[in-house]
Write a protein that holds these residues in place. Structure first.
Motif, PDB file in Angstrom:
ATOM      1  N   SER A 192      30.201 -30.365  -2.152  1.00  0.00           N
ATOM      2  CA  SER A 192      30.218 -29.178  -3.012  1.00  0.00           C
ATOM      3  C   SER A 192      28.848 -28.944  -3.627  1.00  0.00           C
ATOM      4  O   SER A 192      28.375 -27.799  -3.687  1.00  0.00           O
ATOM      5  CB  SER A 192      31.270 -29.349  -4.107  1.00  0.00           C
TER       6      SER A 192
ATOM      7  N   LEU B 183      34.986 -25.208  -1.052  1.00  0.00           N
ATOM      8  CA  LEU B 183      34.762 -26.518  -1.665  1.00  0.00           C
ATOM      9  C   LEU B 183      35.075 -26.472  -3.160  1.00  0.00           C
ATOM     10  O   LEU B 183      35.592 -27.448  -3.718  1.00  0.00           O
ATOM     11  CB  LEU B 183      33.324 -26.967  -1.427  1.00  0.00           C
TER      12      LEU B 183
ATOM     13  N   LEU C 227      33.642 -35.265  -1.533  1.00  0.00           N
ATOM     14  CA  LEU C 227      33.888 -33.854  -1.855  1.00  0.00           C
ATOM     15  C   LEU C 227      32.865 -33.345  -2.866  1.00  0.00           C
ATOM     16  O   LEU C 227      32.330 -32.236  -2.726  1.00  0.00           O
ATOM     17  CB  LEU C 227      35.307 -33.687  -2.405  1.00  0.00           C
TER      18      LEU C 227
END
Length: 422
Positions: A356, A101, A352
């Motif tokens: 993460s 990630l 995202l």
């Protein structure tokens, strides 16, 4: 009647135990900083007593014969060992995901003045300038250059995602080979431990270190047999991996097709590959929607759209700018608008970021849990210099006392043997 040399035997045994205890304490002190070393201790017990006649008639008494060394063993707690292995497996899985990630965030590179979102805004602004001056050749050239800039950024991201997926596949293959290497070494140590005896402490330390390294790669269960060997199996389905000297190697195909069966880093790498594939597909969809909203045709030509690409079988790597288009006119979107595509990209970036952050928090939590468990285990199996120094003084006094017993017995025997007849 008790042997005349009974006192010497008592002292000798005391000296032997004291010497072994001092040597073992020295071994602990010498290995205080050795990774994987387990504190050792001497286990002793009273040796069998002798029957002697007493003044109680037919009844006999028992006279002690000293001490004997039963074993020199490691101080271990198998339950804490298993907890450490469980935490290592979970941490290995999350670390693999977090690393991927982090790479994805670097590839997406948002927010940034040179990212895809900025390239989209640049093309949007170029269209607005062209709308104000429809006949301006320079404004048309700017639109095409901004479109090329958008393609360059998108294709660079797509190429980086391909490289990331290739690296993850290679890592998975290497991790399988690493795990099989650990399994073979564990089987070899099993063989040596059975041959040398179940009290092969140093070999057992090496084997436990290998098992912990293996647990970072996959989730395993460990069972110690009566002969001292380990039987290792997968925690998910009890599939045997090591039984004595026999090894059942895992394959890269198994790790790819049934990754959750293994857990650990292997599962994390597979999840990472799926995550990278998902974001690459989402990126391709965003780019396709954006270029279609700005005009895309299957061929080039003066009356064709700004972009050249196959809408039915869209491939980001084949997308091009139609430099022959003249005059340029932004086509009316039949599906999603440019604003919709930009909104979808912002959602992708937000998702995202959230994934993460979640992975980072999970790694921190599991690292803390592993460290806490390791601290508890070290309180049991680790070497404490203060404790060893106190033991050293205790064993020294014990040794000195046993030596004094031998000297005193020697003096008594000297009196009996050399002086009673004079």
């Amino acid at each position: 009647m008790v042997s005349t040399f009974h006192g010497l035997e008592l002292g000798k045994r005391g000296l032997s135990v004291g010497q072994a205890s001092i040597a073992t304490t020295g071994q602990n002190i010498a290995n205080v900083n050795t990774k994987g070393y387990s504190r050792q201790q001497v286990n002793s017990s009273s040796s069998p007593s002798l029957d002697i006649w007493t003044g109680q008639g037919a009844h006999t008494g028992q006279l002690g014969t000293g001490v004997t060394i039963d074993s020199i063993t490691r101080v271990r707690d198998r339950f804490l060992d298993q907890q450490v292995r469980d935490h290592s497996e979970t941490l290995g899985q999350w670390q693999a995901k977090q690393t991927t990630l982090d790479r994805l965030e670097t590839i997406v590179n948002e927010p940034s003045d040179s990212g895809l979102s900025s390239a989209m805004d640049g093309l949007k602004n170029a269209w607005q300038d062209l709308a104000n001056e429809p006949d301006s050749l320079s404004a048309q050239a700017v639109v095409k250059e901004r479109a090329q800039g958008f393609i360059d950024v998108a294709q660079s991201m797509n190429k980086s995602l391909d490289s990331l997926k290739s690296e993850l596949t290679q890592q998975s293959t290497e991790t399988v080979a690493e795990a099989n290497g650990y399994l073979k070494q564990i089987a070899e140590l099993n063989k040596s431990i059975v041959r040398d005896g179940s009290q092969s402490n140093d070999l057992k330390d090496k084997r436990d270190a290998l098992v912990e390294d293996l647990s970072k790669l996959m989730s395993v269960k460990v069972e110690e047999k009566a002969n001292g060997s380990y039987s290792i199996s997968l925690a998910s389905n009890n599939q045997a991996l090591v039984t004595g000297e026999a090894v059942s190697e895992i394959t890269a195909e198994d790790a790819t097709n049934t990754p959750q069966k293994f857990g650990g880093k292997l599962a994390g790498l597979d999840e990472s590959l799926n995550t990278a594939t998902k974001y690459q597909e989402n990126l391709t969809t965003v780019v396709r929607d954006f270029v279609q909203a700005n005009g895309m045709s299957g061929t080039s030509g003066k009356d064709q759209a700004l972009f050249i690409g196959d809408a039915a079988n869209f491939k980001l790597s084949e997308l091009k700018v139609n430099y022959e288009a003249d005059p340029l006119e932004q086509q009316a979107a039949t599906g999603k608008t440019s604003a919709d595509a930009q909104s979808d990209f912002r959602k992708l970036v937000s998702q995202l970021g959230a994934e993460s952050q979640s992975a980072t928090n999970s790694v921190a939590n599991h690292s803390a849990a592993l460290q806490a468990t390791e601290n508890r285990r070290q309180s049991v199996t680790g070497v404490s210099l203060d404790e060893e120094m106190a033991n050293l003084i205790k064993y020294q006094h014990s040794y000195n006392a046993a030596a004094r017993l031998v000297s005193m017995t020697d003096q008594m025997l000297d009196t009996i043997i050399n002086r009673m007849g004079s």
